[in-house]
Scaffold this motif. Structure first.
Motif, PDB file in Angstrom:
ATOM      1  N   GLY A 104       0.828  -1.210   0.000  1.00 14.24           N
ATOM      2  CA  GLY A 104       0.000   0.000   0.000  1.00 14.24           C
ATOM      3  C   GLY A 104       0.853   1.247   0.000  1.00 14.24           C
ATOM      4  O   GLY A 104       0.601   2.203  -0.743  1.00 14.24           O
ATOM      5  N   ASN A 105       1.905   1.204   0.809  1.00 17.13           N
ATOM      6  CA  ASN A 105       2.768   2.362   1.002  1.00 17.13           C
ATOM      7  C   ASN A 105       3.662   2.642  -0.215  1.00 17.13           C
ATOM      8  O   ASN A 105       3.778   3.770  -0.680  1.00 17.13           O
ATOM      9  N   LEU A 106       4.292   1.611  -0.749  1.00 21.14           N
ATOM     10  CA  LEU A 106       5.290   1.832  -1.820  1.00 21.14           C
ATOM     11  C   LEU A 106       4.746   1.595  -3.224  1.00 21.14           C
ATOM     12  O   LEU A 106       5.270   2.148  -4.191  1.00 21.14           O
ATOM     13  N   LEU A 107       3.716   0.759  -3.356  1.00 22.19           N
ATOM     14  CA  LEU A 107       3.241   0.403  -4.708  1.00 22.19           C
ATOM     15  C   LEU A 107       1.839   0.953  -4.981  1.00 22.19           C
ATOM     16  O   LEU A 107       1.291   0.705  -6.056  1.00 22.19           O
ATOM     17  N   ASP A 108       1.250   1.670  -4.011  1.00 23.12           N
ATOM     18  CA  ASP A 108      -0.144   2.133  -4.151  1.00 23.12           C
ATOM     19  C   ASP A 108      -1.070   0.967  -4.455  1.00 23.12           C
ATOM     20  O   ASP A 108      -2.040   1.109  -5.216  1.00 23.12           O
ATOM     21  N   GLN A 109      -0.771  -0.187  -3.900  1.00 20.63           N
ATOM     22  CA  GLN A 109      -1.565  -1.384  -4.194  1.00 20.63           C
ATOM     23  C   GLN A 109      -1.915  -2.109  -2.909  1.00 20.63           C
ATOM     24  O   GLN A 109      -1.037  -2.688  -2.266  1.00 20.63           O
ATOM     25  N   GLU A 110      -3.177  -2.047  -2.536  1.00 23.67           N
ATOM     26  CA  GLU A 110      -3.664  -2.943  -1.483  1.00 23.67           C
ATOM     27  C   GLU A 110      -4.431  -4.068  -2.167  1.00 23.67           C
ATOM     28  O   GLU A 110      -4.383  -4.194  -3.382  1.00 23.67           O
ATOM     29  N   HIS A 111      -5.112  -4.865  -1.389  1.00 17.39           N
ATOM     30  CA  HIS A 111      -5.854  -5.995  -1.950  1.00 17.39           C
ATOM     31  C   HIS A 111      -4.877  -6.954  -2.650  1.00 17.39           C
ATOM     32  O   HIS A 111      -5.154  -7.545  -3.696  1.00 17.39           O
ATOM     33  N   MET A 112      -3.709  -7.061  -2.023  1.00 20.66           N
ATOM     34  CA  MET A 112      -2.568  -7.714  -2.666  1.00 20.66           C
ATOM     35  C   MET A 112      -2.768  -9.232  -2.839  1.00 20.66           C
ATOM     36  O   MET A 112      -2.344  -9.799  -3.843  1.00 20.66           O
ATOM     37  N   ALA A 113      -3.408  -9.878  -1.859  1.00 22.11           N
ATOM     38  CA  ALA A 113      -3.528 -11.344  -1.949  1.00 22.11           C
ATOM     39  C   ALA A 113      -4.432 -11.745  -3.106  1.00 22.11           C
ATOM     40  O   ALA A 113      -4.151 -12.716  -3.823  1.00 22.11           O
ATOM     41  N   THR A 114      -5.520 -10.986  -3.305  1.00 21.83           N
ATOM     42  CA  THR A 114      -6.404 -11.325  -4.425  1.00 21.83           C
ATOM     43  C   THR A 114      -5.724 -11.006  -5.747  1.00 21.83           C
ATOM     44  O   THR A 114      -5.854 -11.758  -6.729  1.00 21.83           O
ATOM     45  N   LEU A 115      -4.941  -9.931  -5.793  1.00 22.05           N
ATOM     46  CA  LEU A 115      -4.185  -9.624  -7.020  1.00 22.05           C
ATOM     47  C   LEU A 115      -3.235 -10.780  -7.366  1.00 22.05           C
ATOM     48  O   LEU A 115      -3.155 -11.229  -8.515  1.00 22.05           O
ATOM     49  N   VAL A 116      -2.527 -11.276  -6.351  1.00 24.29           N
ATOM     50  CA  VAL A 116      -1.563 -12.356  -6.579  1.00 24.29           C
ATOM     51  C   VAL A 116      -2.283 -13.657  -6.950  1.00 24.29           C
ATOM     52  O   VAL A 116      -1.884 -14.372  -7.882  1.00 24.29           O
ATOM     53  N   ALA A 117      -3.390 -13.948  -6.247  1.00 23.33           N
ATOM     54  CA  ALA A 117      -4.157 -15.158  -6.572  1.00 23.33           C
ATOM     55  C   ALA A 117      -4.648 -15.081  -8.015  1.00 23.33           C
ATOM     56  O   ALA A 117      -4.567 -16.062  -8.779  1.00 23.33           O
ATOM     57  N   ASP A 118      -5.150 -13.923  -8.397  1.00 20.43           N
ATOM     58  CA  ASP A 118      -5.642 -13.697  -9.761  1.00 20.43           C
ATOM     59  C   ASP A 118      -4.519 -13.967 -10.768  1.00 20.43           C
ATOM     60  O   ASP A 118      -4.686 -14.705 -11.749  1.00 20.43           O
ATOM     61  N   THR A 119      -3.327 -13.420 -10.493  1.00 15.82           N
ATOM     62  CA  THR A 119      -2.179 -13.609 -11.395  1.00 15.82           C
ATOM     63  C   THR A 119      -1.823 -15.093 -11.515  1.00 15.82           C
ATOM     64  O   THR A 119      -1.370 -15.552 -12.564  1.00 15.82           O
ATOM     65  N   CYS A 120      -2.031 -15.827 -10.430  1.00 16.38           N
ATOM     66  CA  CYS A 120      -1.670 -17.251 -10.426  1.00 16.38           C
ATOM     67  C   CYS A 120      -2.816 -18.143 -10.930  1.00 16.38           C
ATOM     68  O   CYS A 120      -2.700 -19.371 -10.881  1.00 16.38           O
ATOM     69  N   GLY A 121      -3.920 -17.539 -11.358  1.00 11.97           N
ATOM     70  CA  GLY A 121      -5.050 -18.330 -11.858  1.00 11.97           C
ATOM     71  C   GLY A 121      -5.806 -19.034 -10.751  1.00 11.97           C
ATOM     72  O   GLY A 121      -6.502 -20.022 -10.993  1.00 11.97           O
ATOM     73  N   LEU A 122      -5.665 -18.524  -9.521  1.00 14.29           N
ATOM     74  CA  LEU A 122      -6.328 -19.160  -8.371  1.00 14.29           C
ATOM     75  C   LEU A 122      -7.623 -18.398  -8.076  1.00 14.29           C
ATOM     76  O   LEU A 122      -7.674 -17.530  -7.191  1.00 14.29           O
TER      77      LEU A 122
END
Ligand code: COA
Length: 387
Positions: free
Chosen positions: A53-71
């Motif tokens: 959130g602080n450095l990448l302006d990105q929260e909701h990180m686990a769903t983003l990563v799951a999405d990227t992994c096709g999960l």
């Protein structure tokens, strides 16, 4: 409660990974762990991360990563406990499997710290401290640790070069780790002439700013056989998982030179595993700074107060020593992508306990401990694994 085992591990190299985003680095680690475990689905993903959130302006990180992994369609949640986020996520994953809520859980850690300029990353790291009473006054994370180290040297009459052994050991081990950020051994001279960051901490006392991701796959121990067939390396069991906290601000502690949360969480872990510290074959310490390695060894029962540095000087912490630490380079040499570090430690313990640590293999390693520290000792998570 069900016993929990690790059946797959994965990691990305640690470094300044400017050509890859956080989601891509996480994908590298998670896809490797899933392939290692021989699975193509999971019930949940728990993700250790501190600074998205602080450095990448990105929260909701686990769903983003799951999405990227096709999960898709699974539970996904980020777990944050500053630099202890990785181990805190592992505890959540282990509790989910132990309780019977889930059967196949991926726990990963990811951090991307090098896409921002140094002062922003330093300010981000300082959010692990007390914003109103520490960070507001301009004290950085390195500076807080420098104050602790200065006080330790004064109270116990310890010279600066007493800490060199931690850095020399970490860099020696990191040289053999293909995923480590720094792969060169260093000498006492290198340590002594290293540029100072905040007196008395030099870059050779300090972990680097870096990027990385690591992942593990958890299943109930009773179901391990269903997953581990053929050429698979087997599994490693989580024998203990414990966490304890302390005051957030260092100045609120009765004794700033005692990691009380490390003592409490390691004692709980020893009880859960039914062992004494002397039975451990290796210990992945949170050597973000050399002073933290000394304080952890003392709080976890390997050395008396003010004596932890002696273990480094006497080479007791080497691969063939009495208690090998930082066996794949530790935070100092492998690197410290903060929210991912706790999972790197677990991946490295699994490599050791399954006899796959290559040139850094601790002989007959059967029991290993990892300790992940958030803030200057404010959250401390300890895991013990057994082969
Ligand atoms: N150990 C060894 N070498 C290091 C190093 C470290 N920790 N950090 C940087 N270097 C080397 C770099 O590889 C580079 O070498 P080169 O010139 O041969 O390429 C050189 O030092 C300068 O690197 P740079 O990235 O410009 O360093 P920096 O001055 O921006 O940052 C620190 C160095 C130590 C200030 C920074 O890594 C830091 O803030 N570390 C602490 C992070 C932290 O607090 N983490 C949380 C702990 S809980």
């Amino acid at each position: 409660m069900r016993s929990v085992s690790i059946i797959g591990i994965g990691q990305s190299p640690v470094g300044e990974l400017w050509d890859r985003s956080a989601r891509e680095i996480a994908y590298t680690a998670i896809s490797a762990a899933m392939a290692d475990a021989g699975i193509d689905r999971a019930d949940a993903l728990f993700l250790g991360n501190m600074l998205s959130g602080n450095l990448l302006d990105q929260e909701h990180m686990a769903t983003l990563v799951a999405d990227t992994c096709g999960l898709h369609g699974i539970e996904a949640a980020k777990v944050e406990a500053a630099c202890a986020s990785g181990a805190a996520a592992l505890r959540v994953g282990a509790m989910a499997v132990a309780s019977g809520f889930h059967d196949v859980v991926i726990v990963a850690g990811v951090e991307k710290m090098t896409d921002t300029v140094g002062k922003d990353t330093t300010a981000g790291l300082a959010t692990a401290a007390d914003a109103e009473y520490e960070a507001l006054h301009g004290v950085s994370f390195v500076a807080l640790n420098a104050l602790i180290m200065q006080r330790y040297m004064y109270e116990f009459d310890v010279p600066l070069d007493a800490f060199a052994g931690f850095s020399i050991n970490a860099h020696r081990n990191g040289a053999n780790n293909p995923n480590a950020m720094f792969r060169e051994a260093i000498t006492l001279q290198d340590y002594l002439k290293a540029p100072v960051v905040a007196t008395p901490i030099s870059i050779m006392d300090s972990s680097p700013v870096c990027d990385g991701a690591a992942a593990v796959v958890l299943v109930p121990t009773e179901r391990v056989k269903e997953f581990t067939t053929g050429h698979h390396w087997g599994s490693v069991q989580i024998l203990a998982s414990a966490s304890a906290n302390d005051t957030l601000a260092v100045h609120d502690r009765r004794d700033p030179l005692y990691l009380e949360a490390a003592a409490i969480s390691s004692q709980k872990a020893y009880r859960q595993a039914g062992i004494t510290p002397q039975e451990l074959d290796l210990f992945e310490v949170h050597d973000a700074f050399t002073i933290m390695a000394a304080l952890s060894l003392e709080a976890c029962g390997f050395a008396g107060r003010g004596e932890g540095w002696r273990l480094a000087q006497e080479e007791a912490i080497g691969i063939d020593g009495q208690i090998p630490i930082s066996t794949m380079g530790g935070l100092k040499s492998r690197g410290h992508p903060v929210g991912a570090t706790g999972i790197y430690q677990i991946v490295e313990l699994v490599l050791q306990l399954s006899g796959r640590a290559g040139a850094n293999q601790v002989k007959n390693a059967r029991l290993g401990m990892a300790q992940n520290i958030g803030g200057s000792g404010a959250t401390i998570v300890t895991h013990i694994l057994g082969s």
